[in-house]
Write a protein that holds these residues in place. Structure first.
Motif, mmCIF file in Angstrom:
data_model
loop_
_atom_site.group_PDB
_atom_site.id
_atom_site.type_symbol
_atom_site.label_atom_id
_atom_site.label_comp_id
_atom_site.label_asym_id
_atom_site.label_seq_id
_atom_site.Cartn_x
_atom_site.Cartn_y
_atom_site.Cartn_z
ATOM 1 N N LYS A 32 0.648 -1.389 -0.139
ATOM 2 C CA LYS A 32 0.446 -0.075 -0.127
ATOM 3 C C LYS A 32 1.130 1.110 0.103
ATOM 4 O O LYS A 32 0.529 1.711 -0.784
ATOM 5 C CB LYS A 32 -0.464 -0.040 1.424
ATOM 6 N N LYS A 36 1.312 4.258 -3.275
ATOM 7 C CA LYS A 36 0.603 5.589 -2.728
ATOM 8 C C LYS A 36 2.452 5.721 -2.941
ATOM 9 O O LYS A 36 2.043 7.809 -3.823
ATOM 10 C CB LYS A 36 0.147 5.408 -0.957
ATOM 11 N N ILE A 43 -2.514 9.453 -3.233
ATOM 12 C CA ILE A 43 -3.644 8.909 -3.149
ATOM 13 C C ILE A 43 -3.909 7.636 -1.386
ATOM 14 O O ILE A 43 -3.117 7.587 -1.128
ATOM 15 C CB ILE A 43 -3.366 7.672 -4.408
ATOM 16 N N SER A 44 -4.562 7.595 -1.587
ATOM 17 C CA SER A 44 -4.950 6.872 -0.566
ATOM 18 C C SER A 44 -5.613 5.209 -0.665
ATOM 19 O O SER A 44 -6.610 5.028 -1.647
ATOM 20 C CB SER A 44 -6.326 6.844 0.445
ATOM 21 N N VAL A 45 -4.873 4.677 -0.274
ATOM 22 C CA VAL A 45 -5.067 2.929 -0.383
ATOM 23 C C VAL A 45 -5.921 2.274 0.083
ATOM 24 O O VAL A 45 -5.370 2.165 1.226
ATOM 25 C CB VAL A 45 -3.274 2.280 -1.140
ATOM 26 N N TYR A 67 -7.852 2.134 -5.187
ATOM 27 C CA TYR A 67 -7.533 3.772 -4.603
ATOM 28 C C TYR A 67 -7.733 4.836 -6.537
ATOM 29 O O TYR A 67 -8.290 4.317 -7.232
ATOM 30 C CB TYR A 67 -5.868 3.951 -4.595
#
Length: 108
Positions: A32, A36, A43-45, A67
């Motif tokens: 993750k 990111k 971004i937010s995973v 995402y």
């Protein structure tokens, strides 16, 4: 050991590196954070699912993530991770969620 899964393009936002003995939840965060940081940290995973799977005689983990890119496109990630002899092996499929991720799900 000590390598990232992507090539770093931003020296101010380093990519995490693999360490032998990482637990499944640490591998999840490793993937993750790698995603990111490879997108500039913007971004937010989100983890959709993580489950153990048999891979030959070994246990691997299937990790499904998602995402949104800055312009709103949702991406899906389907990854298979395993460690063997202190090495990490990753197969990762990344595709737009709307069409391609669903279209190729059976092949994945």
């Amino acid at each position: 050991e000590g390598e990232s899964i992507f090539k770093s393009h931003n020296k101010e936002l380093p990519l995490p590196t693999f360490k032998k003995g990482m637990l499944p939840n640490e591998l999840e965060e490793f993937i993750k954070t790698s995603l990111k940081n490879s997108h500039g940290g913007t971004i937010s995973v989100i983890t959709e699912n993580m489950s153990p799977v048999e891979l030959g005689d070994d246990i691997a983990f299937r990790l499904q993530l998602s995402y949104f890119l800055e312009h709103g496109l949702k991406k899906s990630v389907d990854a298979l991770l395993t460690t063997k002899n202190d090495k990490l092996y990753v197969i990762m499929y990344v595709a737009p969620s709307l069409h391609y991720a669903q279209k190729h799900q059976s092949e994945i």
